[in-house]
Enzyme design. Structure first.
Site, short mmCIF file in Angstrom:
data_model
loop_
_atom_site.label_atom_id
_atom_site.label_comp_id
_atom_site.label_asym_id
_atom_site.label_seq_id
_atom_site.Cartn_x
_atom_site.Cartn_y
_atom_site.Cartn_z
N ASN A 154 -4.34 5.88 -0.30
CA ASN A 154 -3.74 6.03 1.02
C ASN A 154 -3.15 7.41 1.26
O ASN A 154 -3.02 7.84 2.40
CB ASN A 154 -2.69 4.95 1.25
CG ASN A 154 -3.35 3.64 1.62
OD1 ASN A 154 -4.46 3.64 2.16
ND2 ASN A 154 -2.71 2.54 1.32
N HIS A 203 -2.74 -3.06 -6.15
CA HIS A 203 -3.15 -2.77 -4.77
C HIS A 203 -4.66 -2.95 -4.58
O HIS A 203 -5.45 -2.17 -5.09
CB HIS A 203 -2.72 -1.34 -4.40
CG HIS A 203 -3.02 -0.99 -2.99
ND1 HIS A 203 -3.42 0.26 -2.58
CD2 HIS A 203 -3.00 -1.75 -1.86
CE1 HIS A 203 -3.63 0.25 -1.29
NE2 HIS A 203 -3.39 -0.95 -0.83
N SER A 258 0.83 -1.20 0.00
CA SER A 258 0.00 0.00 0.00
C SER A 258 0.86 1.25 0.00
O SER A 258 0.35 2.35 -0.10
CB SER A 258 -0.94 -0.01 1.20
OG SER A 258 -0.30 -0.52 2.33
N GLU A 262 -5.81 -0.44 -7.42
CA GLU A 262 -4.89 0.56 -7.97
C GLU A 262 -3.76 -0.19 -8.67
O GLU A 262 -3.09 -1.03 -8.05
CB GLU A 262 -4.27 1.41 -6.84
CG GLU A 262 -5.22 2.38 -6.17
CD GLU A 262 -4.56 3.15 -5.03
OE1 GLU A 262 -4.79 4.36 -4.92
OE2 GLU A 262 -3.81 2.56 -4.21
N1 CAA Z 1 -16.75 -12.20 2.22
C1 CAA Z 1 -18.05 -12.29 1.86
N2 CAA Z 1 -18.99 -11.50 2.37
C2 CAA Z 1 -18.64 -10.61 3.33
C3 CAA Z 1 -17.29 -10.48 3.76
C4 CAA Z 1 -16.33 -11.32 3.15
N3 CAA Z 1 -15.04 -11.26 3.48
N4 CAA Z 1 -17.23 -9.51 4.71
C5 CAA Z 1 -18.49 -9.06 4.87
N5 CAA Z 1 -19.32 -9.71 4.04
C6 CAA Z 1 -20.75 -9.51 3.88
C7 CAA Z 1 -21.48 -9.59 5.20
O1 CAA Z 1 -21.85 -10.90 5.47
C8 CAA Z 1 -22.69 -8.70 4.97
O2 CAA Z 1 -23.70 -9.43 4.32
P1 CAA Z 1 -25.24 -9.05 4.60
O3 CAA Z 1 -25.41 -7.66 4.07
O4 CAA Z 1 -26.00 -10.07 3.82
O5 CAA Z 1 -25.40 -9.16 6.07
C9 CAA Z 1 -22.20 -7.67 3.98
O6 CAA Z 1 -20.98 -8.18 3.41
C10 CAA Z 1 -21.94 -6.38 4.66
O7 CAA Z 1 -21.06 -6.60 5.73
P2 CAA Z 1 -21.33 -6.11 7.20
O8 CAA Z 1 -22.78 -6.12 7.51
O9 CAA Z 1 -20.39 -6.85 8.11
O10 CAA Z 1 -20.84 -4.66 7.29
P3 CAA Z 1 -20.96 -3.45 6.33
O11 CAA Z 1 -22.32 -3.29 5.77
O12 CAA Z 1 -20.37 -2.35 7.12
O13 CAA Z 1 -19.99 -3.76 5.10
C11 CAA Z 1 -17.76 -3.32 4.52
C12 CAA Z 1 -18.70 -4.18 5.30
C13 CAA Z 1 -17.93 -3.58 3.03
C14 CAA Z 1 -16.36 -3.75 4.95
C15 CAA Z 1 -18.06 -1.82 4.79
O14 CAA Z 1 -18.11 -1.59 6.15
C16 CAA Z 1 -17.03 -0.93 4.21
O15 CAA Z 1 -17.05 -0.64 3.02
N6 CAA Z 1 -16.10 -0.45 5.07
C17 CAA Z 1 -15.00 0.37 4.65
C18 CAA Z 1 -13.93 -0.53 4.12
C19 CAA Z 1 -12.79 0.25 3.60
O16 CAA Z 1 -12.72 1.45 3.62
N7 CAA Z 1 -11.80 -0.50 3.11
C20 CAA Z 1 -10.61 0.08 2.61
C21 CAA Z 1 -9.62 0.06 3.68
S1 CAA Z 1 -8.16 0.86 3.18
C22 CAA Z 1 -7.31 -0.35 2.43
O17 CAA Z 1 -7.65 -1.48 2.37
C23 CAA Z 1 -6.08 0.12 1.77
C24 CAA Z 1 -4.85 0.00 2.51
O18 CAA Z 1 -3.85 -0.14 1.88
C25 CAA Z 1 -4.74 0.18 3.95
#
Ligand code: CAA
Length: 287
Positions: free
Chosen positions: A193, A142, A121, A154
């Site tokens: 990031n 990424h 990242s 990315e």
């Molecule tokens: N596989 C399959 N399904 C999954 C899963 C997985 N790994 N994780 C979650 N789900 C499913 C859940 O079961 C849930 O299903 P239902 O709607 O049927 O209940 C659905 O996805 C939604 O999950 P949650 O209810 O647990 O929670 P949510 O609605 O908040 O969604 C999320 C989860 C998509 C992670 C959302 O919270 C989100 O978009 N969060 C922000 C994530 C983000 O910003 N990521 C980037 C991080 S930065 C990065 O990664 C870069 C770096 O280099 C640091």
């Protein structure tokens, strides 16, 4: 170049998800490698749990999960993992020495036509390319956490990455159902990031300075900016250690203004890393 087999190095939070989407959406054969059996077992358990979630929501038909799992080949030996791969996606911990050493070793064992991409990242793609004898076949790929759900990849061009390498990796990302953006210059933090991590660092500072409570900081950004989760929860989700590591890279590689807040450093010193240690700004032991 046609990619038939992908090797993913690292079965952790990112690696298991990258492996899964490659096998699930792209139909690729995927060699998944980690350094200890328990890490591989953990990665495979996460993949199975995720496939079950897709199945329970009707997004995977009966029997499809088994087919996907059949395309995934867990391995411990690096040479075996990469020797028949056309594309290697490195997703080992975010540490420049470890990543450089991994690239050097992969370069020795991978076929000469193979592309080596890093899921880093923040670490320089150009530097990773220089650890190999094929810098034109090295680029950044990424993914975002969780790779199973996040739409973006990315694709990052190192100084010597060839246009063919970039096009091949863009094509693979599209085949596994992702949207892509091209980062034309290899700069710390790339696009996402560079914008996200300073925001997470500022949230840590607000909390540390006692300016607002945890829930209000997260509520403010969720409702004020429509983020799916607040910045403190997102820090827990990514891992405070990873956020600190990226902050350091931005500070050293771009500008001292990106220096980490004492609050973020304190979380890491206390091993309050979030999901991965069970405790961060939130308690994750019950989730
Ligand atoms: N596989 C399959 N399904 C999954 C899963 C997985 N790994 N994780 C979650 N789900 C499913 C859940 O079961 C849930 O299903 P239902 O709607 O049927 O209940 C659905 O996805 C939604 O999950 P949650 O209810 O647990 O929670 P949510 O609605 O908040 O969604 C999320 C989860 C998509 C992670 C959302 O919270 C989100 O978009 N969060 C922000 C994530 C983000 O910003 N990521 C980037 C991080 S930065 C990065 O990664 C870069 C770096 O280099 C640091």
């Amino acid at each position: 170049m046609e990619i038939k087999r992908i090797a993913v190095l690292g079965a952790g939070l990112m690696g298991h998800g990258i492996c899964q989407v490659a096998a699930q959406n792209g139909g690729y054969e995927v060699n998944l490698r980690d350094i200890e059996q328990r890490f591989l077992d953990n990665g495979m358990a996460m993949i199975k749990r995720s496939l079950q979630k897709f199945q329970s929501k009707g997004k995977l038909a009966e029997g499809q999960a088994a087919e996907i799992l059949n395309r995934i080949h867990p391995m411990l030996d690096l040479k075996e993992t990469v020797s028949d791969a056309d594309l290697i996606v490195e997703a080992v911990p975010e540490n420049v020495e470890l990543k450089t050493a991994t690239f050097r070793e992969v370069d020795r064992f991978a076929p000469t036509h193979a592309i080596i991409a890093s899921n880093t990242s923040s670490i320089s793609i150009t530097e990773l390319g220089s650890a190999t004898n094929r810098p034109e076949k090295v680029c950044g790929m990424h993914f975002f956490n969780p790779p199973q759900l996040m739409k973006l990849v990315e694709v990052v061009k190192g100084t010597k990455s060839s246009d063919e390498t970039i096009q091949t990796v863009l094509d693979v990302a599209h085949k596994i159902g992702k949207e892509t953006v091209l980062v034309k210059k290899d700069c710390p933090g790339f696009i996402v990031n560079r914008i996200l991590v300073p925001a997470l660092n500022e949230a840590a500072a607000l909390y540390w300075e006692g300016i607002a409570d945890r829930d209000d900081i997260d509520k403010a950004i969720k409702l004020g900016l429509n983020w799916p989760m607040g910045p403190l929860m997102l820090t827990d989700y990514i891992g405070a250690d990873t956020v600190l590591a990226i902050t350091d890279v931005l500070m050293k590689g771009i500008d001292p203004k990106f220096h980490p807040s004492p609050g973020l450093k304190q979380m890491v010193k206390a091993r309050l890393l979030g999901r991965k240690t069970g405790q961060g700004y939130y308690d994750w032991t019950q989730k």
